[in-house]
Design a protein around this motif. Structure first.
Motif, PDB file in Angstrom:
ATOM      1  N   VAL A 116       0.874  -1.166   0.000  1.00  0.00           N
ATOM      2  CA  VAL A 116       0.000   0.000   0.000  1.00  0.00           C
ATOM      3  C   VAL A 116       0.913   1.219   0.000  1.00  0.00           C
ATOM      4  CG1 VAL A 116      -1.882   1.180   1.190  1.00  0.00           C
ATOM      5  CG2 VAL A 116      -1.687  -1.317   1.348  1.00  0.00           C
ATOM      6  N   LEU A 117       0.744   2.082  -0.995  1.00  0.00           N
ATOM      7  CA  LEU A 117       1.607   3.256  -1.146  1.00  0.00           C
ATOM      8  C   LEU A 117       0.825   4.527  -0.849  1.00  0.00           C
ATOM      9  CD1 LEU A 117       3.459   2.272  -4.441  1.00  0.00           C
ATOM     10  CD2 LEU A 117       4.199   1.908  -2.079  1.00  0.00           C
ATOM     11  N   GLY A 118       1.067   5.090   0.322  1.00  0.00           N
ATOM     12  CA  GLY A 118       0.448   6.354   0.686  1.00  0.00           C
ATOM     13  C   GLY A 118       1.193   7.503   0.042  1.00  0.00           C
ATOM     14  N   VAL A 119       0.471   8.347  -0.677  1.00  0.00           N
ATOM     15  CA  VAL A 119       1.055   9.482  -1.374  1.00  0.00           C
ATOM     16  C   VAL A 119       0.554  10.744  -0.674  1.00  0.00           C
ATOM     17  CG1 VAL A 119       1.278  10.649  -3.593  1.00  0.00           C
ATOM     18  CG2 VAL A 119       1.036   8.160  -3.510  1.00  0.00           C
ATOM     19  N   ILE A 120       1.496  11.528  -0.118  1.00  0.00           N
ATOM     20  CA  ILE A 120       1.115  12.649   0.744  1.00  0.00           C
ATOM     21  C   ILE A 120       1.720  13.944   0.230  1.00  0.00           C
ATOM     22  CG2 ILE A 120       1.181  13.557   3.101  1.00  0.00           C
ATOM     23  CD1 ILE A 120       1.588  10.645   4.068  1.00  0.00           C
ATOM     24  N   ALA A 121       0.846  14.917  -0.052  1.00  0.00           N
ATOM     25  CA  ALA A 121       1.322  16.259  -0.391  1.00  0.00           C
ATOM     26  C   ALA A 121       1.892  16.867   0.884  1.00  0.00           C
ATOM     27  CB  ALA A 121       0.187  17.116  -0.943  1.00  0.00           C
ATOM     28  N   LYS A 138       8.440   5.859   5.296  1.00  0.00           N
ATOM     29  CA  LYS A 138       8.721   6.777   4.200  1.00  0.00           C
ATOM     30  C   LYS A 138       9.766   6.148   3.285  1.00  0.00           C
ATOM     31  CE  LYS A 138       9.696  11.525   2.933  1.00  0.00           C
ATOM     32  NZ  LYS A 138      10.004  12.884   3.374  1.00  0.00           N
ATOM     33  N   VAL A 139       9.460   6.156   1.969  1.00  0.00           N
ATOM     34  CA  VAL A 139      10.368   5.539   1.000  1.00  0.00           C
ATOM     35  C   VAL A 139      10.847   6.516  -0.071  1.00  0.00           C
ATOM     36  CG1 VAL A 139       9.522   3.200   1.355  1.00  0.00           C
ATOM     37  CG2 VAL A 139       8.430   4.656  -0.367  1.00  0.00           C
ATOM     38  N   GLY A 140      10.308   7.722  -0.068  1.00  0.00           N
ATOM     39  CA  GLY A 140      10.768   8.666  -1.084  1.00  0.00           C
ATOM     40  C   GLY A 140      10.032   9.985  -1.037  1.00  0.00           C
ATOM     41  N   GLU A 141      10.594  10.940  -1.745  1.00  0.00           N
ATOM     42  CA  GLU A 141       9.969  12.263  -1.833  1.00  0.00           C
ATOM     43  C   GLU A 141      10.350  12.906  -3.158  1.00  0.00           C
ATOM     44  OE1 GLU A 141      10.215  16.555   0.459  1.00  0.00           O
ATOM     45  OE2 GLU A 141      10.276  14.715   1.669  1.00  0.00           O
ATOM     46  N   PHE A 142       9.368  13.480  -3.796  1.00  0.00           N
ATOM     47  CA  PHE A 142       9.589  14.236  -5.017  1.00  0.00           C
ATOM     48  C   PHE A 142       9.392  15.707  -4.693  1.00  0.00           C
ATOM     49  CE2 PHE A 142       8.058  10.094  -6.611  1.00  0.00           C
ATOM     50  CZ  PHE A 142       9.155   9.751  -7.371  1.00  0.00           C
ATOM     51  N   VAL A 155       5.803  15.989  -2.789  1.00  0.00           N
ATOM     52  CA  VAL A 155       4.994  14.812  -2.498  1.00  0.00           C
ATOM     53  C   VAL A 155       5.891  13.721  -1.920  1.00  0.00           C
ATOM     54  CG1 VAL A 155       3.581  12.975  -3.514  1.00  0.00           C
ATOM     55  CG2 VAL A 155       3.330  15.319  -4.320  1.00  0.00           C
ATOM     56  N   GLY A 156       5.457  13.133  -0.805  1.00  0.00           N
ATOM     57  CA  GLY A 156       6.177  12.031  -0.190  1.00  0.00           C
ATOM     58  C   GLY A 156       5.438  10.727  -0.392  1.00  0.00           C
ATOM     59  N   TYR A 157       6.203   9.640  -0.398  1.00  0.00           N
ATOM     60  CA  TYR A 157       5.638   8.300  -0.535  1.00  0.00           C
ATOM     61  C   TYR A 157       5.933   7.500   0.724  1.00  0.00           C
ATOM     62  CZ  TYR A 157       4.448   8.736  -5.456  1.00  0.00           C
ATOM     63  OH  TYR A 157       3.875   9.113  -6.649  1.00  0.00           O
ATOM     64  N   TRP A 158       4.881   6.883   1.266  1.00  0.00           N
ATOM     65  CA  TRP A 158       4.987   5.993   2.421  1.00  0.00           C
ATOM     66  C   TRP A 158       4.495   4.629   1.998  1.00  0.00           C
ATOM     67  CZ3 TRP A 158       5.263  11.054   3.071  1.00  0.00           C
ATOM     68  CH2 TRP A 158       5.974  11.568   4.165  1.00  0.00           C
ATOM     69  N   GLN A 159       5.224   3.583   2.377  1.00  0.00           N
ATOM     70  CA  GLN A 159       4.877   2.223   1.950  1.00  0.00           C
ATOM     71  C   GLN A 159       4.580   1.348   3.152  1.00  0.00           C
ATOM     72  OE1 GLN A 159       7.970   0.289  -0.315  1.00  0.00           O
ATOM     73  NE2 GLN A 159       6.737  -1.533  -0.698  1.00  0.00           N
ATOM     74  N   LEU A 160       3.513   0.572   3.012  1.00  0.00           N
ATOM     75  CA  LEU A 160       3.171  -0.483   3.958  1.00  0.00           C
ATOM     76  C   LEU A 160       3.215  -1.786   3.183  1.00  0.00           C
ATOM     77  CD1 LEU A 160       2.152  -1.342   6.787  1.00  0.00           C
ATOM     78  CD2 LEU A 160      -0.174  -1.077   5.897  1.00  0.00           C
ATOM     79  N   GLU A 161       4.045  -2.706   3.676  1.00  0.00           N
ATOM     80  CA  GLU A 161       4.214  -3.978   2.990  1.00  0.00           C
ATOM     81  C   GLU A 161       3.900  -5.108   3.958  1.00  0.00           C
ATOM     82  OE1 GLU A 161       7.683  -6.280   0.431  1.00  0.00           O
ATOM     83  OE2 GLU A 161       8.229  -4.570   1.675  1.00  0.00           O
ATOM     84  N   TRP A 162       3.090  -6.079   3.477  1.00  0.00           N
ATOM     85  CA  TRP A 162       2.772  -7.245   4.306  1.00  0.00           C
ATOM     86  C   TRP A 162       3.546  -8.442   3.835  1.00  0.00           C
ATOM     87  CZ3 TRP A 162      -2.069  -4.772   2.670  1.00  0.00           C
ATOM     88  CH2 TRP A 162      -2.630  -3.966   3.644  1.00  0.00           C
TER      89      TRP A 162
END
Length: 162
Positions: A116-121, A138-142, A155-162
């Motif tokens: 699940v990739l949360g994309v946050i302004a 947090k896995v990245g930021e543009f 924009v930042g990217y947050w990842q949840l991995e199961w």
């Protein structure tokens, strides 16, 4: 508080909530207000893809919604989704958002979703805190990829991995 699947009759409430964010925040990069017809089309598209669209009701009124859609259209990404959550401004930080998001994540997990990739302004400390409290990393930021209200937004990217 009741969390349930969205109904076609919920569109006016969903539009009221979402249009607030279009008009007054950079949380969404959408700039033009939408109608109930447009929202209904979006809901149906998500549902036809097999992904969940949930609402939270309080005192008989829809006060928020959350859904997930494909992150990318190619089939190799079929186990990865991008979620969205929007709450009526007066219920933010009162627990409904976390409960709604947890229900969405539980549903996705039972559907076999792995990422699940949360994309946050940014900045959006409330959203960052919500995602991190649920195990997202947090896995990245543009930097400066969106432009709204006469300013650049990262924009930042947050990842949840199961």
């Amino acid at each position: 508080m009741i969390i349930r699947k969205v109904r076609d009759t919920d569109m006016d409430a969903l539009v009221r909530i979402y249009n607030h964010y279009i008009e007054s925040t950079t949380i969404t990069f959408e700039e033009d207000l939408i109608s109930s017809e447009i929202m209904l089309e979006r809901v149906h598209n998500i549902q036809q893809s097999g992904f969940p669209w949930l609402v939270v009701e309080m005192d008989g009124q829809v006060q928020g919604y959350a859904y997930a859609g494909s992150w990318k259209p190619r089939s190799a990404y079929r186990y990865t989704v991008e979620p969205s959550i929007y709450l009526a401004p007066d219920i933010v930080a009162k627990g409904a958002g976390k409960a709604l998001y947890c229900k969405l994540l539980d549903t996705l997990k039972t559907q076999g979703i792995k990422n699940v990739l949360g994309v946050i302004a940014l900045p959006n400390q409330a959203s960052v805190a919500l995602h991190e409290s649920l195990g997202f990393k947090k896995v990245g930021e543009f930097a400066r990829v969106g432009y709204k209200f006469e300013r650049w937004v990262s924009v930042g990217y947050w990842q949840l991995e199961w």
